[in-house]
Design an enzyme around this catalytic site. Structure first.
Site, PDB file in Angstrom:
ATOM      1  N   GLU A  64       0.759  -1.426   0.136  1.00 12.85           N
ATOM      2  CA  GLU A  64      -0.131  -0.034   0.086  1.00 12.85           C
ATOM      3  C   GLU A  64       1.051   0.957  -0.379  1.00 12.85           C
ATOM      4  OE1 GLU A  64      -2.600  -3.521   1.459  1.00 12.85           O
ATOM      5  OE2 GLU A  64      -0.944  -2.110   1.517  1.00 12.85           O
ATOM      6  N   HIS A 133     -10.099  -5.271   9.774  1.00 17.89           N
ATOM      7  CA  HIS A 133     -10.813  -5.498   8.508  1.00 17.89           C
ATOM      8  C   HIS A 133     -12.378  -5.040   9.226  1.00 17.89           C
ATOM      9  CE1 HIS A 133      -7.204  -8.955   7.749  1.00 17.89           C
ATOM     10  NE2 HIS A 133      -7.589  -8.083   6.076  1.00 17.89           N
TER      11      HIS A 133
END
Length: 340
Positions: A64, A133
């Site tokens: 990322e 998550h």
């Protein structure tokens, strides 16, 4: 002559908006993990690879920091990148690229180097995906000057907000809730699937919308909590309680005028937030209502996720999430307190 309604999921509305922007502007491109052949884990880039090719729809390695940093560089070079951070929880590994680069680029260059970049990311719990998550973190991004943050509750707004975000010269964080995407394996709140015009249109960033007018109390939500509020409002109507539901649509900049206008009418406020309670969006909405409507507001309250990491076990997680029944209980409590 009747007009046929074209009902789309949020996922399809997002990918349609991106395709429309890519058709019109060759500087628009998309990058992220699994956004090519798969079409995005959450369906945000369906069909784009076949239509525009691998030069403009780029699958990236699992880094990322690298690909979001690359998106900032692309924006500085005159491109309009759309980059997907698969889960908002992953922001920790690339926050420098988001805040010290994207958010500040225009400021630090005296406006000479804008950052027309869209960072789209999934939020929300309820799936037993635990603390890495399942978060929302709305306030984390809204707190950072230089970033705009949007969050649609339905597919019509998703298309319009995405087209506005792509056209904006500033970095926009486009959050989408997993329970509203329309992906079969996630389950979908039916109210998020609405008519979406074929033609291009925009929904203005920074403008809230009254999802249901009312007189007795204001329920403020964003994303999935708008649907909880609407469900609660329908239940409360049977008891003679007329609740107004305000869909923020944009978290930053916050539409404080819309909040004030609603509270001036109803004099009561509950903010429903599936992000953490303390120092969050719910607190900012309440503070805005107090500052703008101090002469009208009598009973402010918030219903949000408690300040604990999201549990893995559904038996532990689900009781912590906001719900329509919890909203109804809070409304009744406030009205009883006021009557006393």
């Amino acid at each position: 002559m009747s007009v046929t309604k074209r009902r789309l999921t949020i996922a399809k509305a997002m990918s349609e908006a991106i395709a429309a922007a890519m058709d019109k502007d060759p500087s628009v491109l998309v990058l992220g993990e699994d956004i090519g052949r798969l079409g995005g884990v959450f369906g945000t880039t369906q069909g784009l690879l076949d239509r525009f090719g691998a030069d403009r729809v780029r699958d990236t390695p699992i880094s990322e920091t690298a690909f979001i940093g690359a998106a900032v560089g692309l924006a500085a070079s005159g491109m309009r990148p759309i980059v997907e951070l698969m889960f908002v929880d992953f922001f920790g590994v690339c926050m420098d690229a988001i805040y010290n680069l994207a958010a500040k680029q225009s400021y630090f260059s005296g406006g000479r180097v804008p950052c027309p970049m869209v960072l789209m990311t999934s939020v929300g719990g309820g799936y037993g995906d635990a603390g890495q998550h399942s978060q929302c973190l709305y306030a984390t991004f809204a707190h950072l000057p230089g970033l705009k943050v949007v969050m649609p509750s339905n597919s019509h707004d998703a298309k319009g907000l995405m087209l506005s975000a792509i056209a904006d010269p500033n970095p926009v964080v486009f959050m989408f809730h997993k329970a509203l995407q329309g992906m079969g394996w996630l389950g979908t709140v039916p109210g998020s699937i609405v008519h979406v015009p074929v033609e291009d249109y925009t929904v203005p960033i920074g403008r809230a919308q009254v999802a249901k007018p009312g007189q007795d109390i204001t329920l403020v939500g964003v994303g999935i909590t708008v649907h909880y509020a609407l469900e609660a409002a329908n239940s409360l109507a049977a008891e003679g309680i007329d609740a107004e539901v305000l869909d923020l649509r944009t978290i930053a900049p916050l539409d404080r005028d819309a909040i004030a206008a609603s509270v001036r009418k109803t004099r009561r406020l509950i903010v429903v937030d599936d992000d953490y309670t303390s120092f969050g969006l719910s607190a900012e909405v309440m503070a805005s209502a107090v500052e703008c409507s101090v002469d009208w507001l009598s009973t402010p309250s918030r219903l949000a996720y408690p300040d604990v990491p999201v549990p893995f076990s559904p038996a532990l997680e689900h009781p912590l999430l906001p719900s329509a029944s919890k909203i109804c209980e809070r409304v009744r409590s406030l009205l009883r307190r006021r009557a006393a």
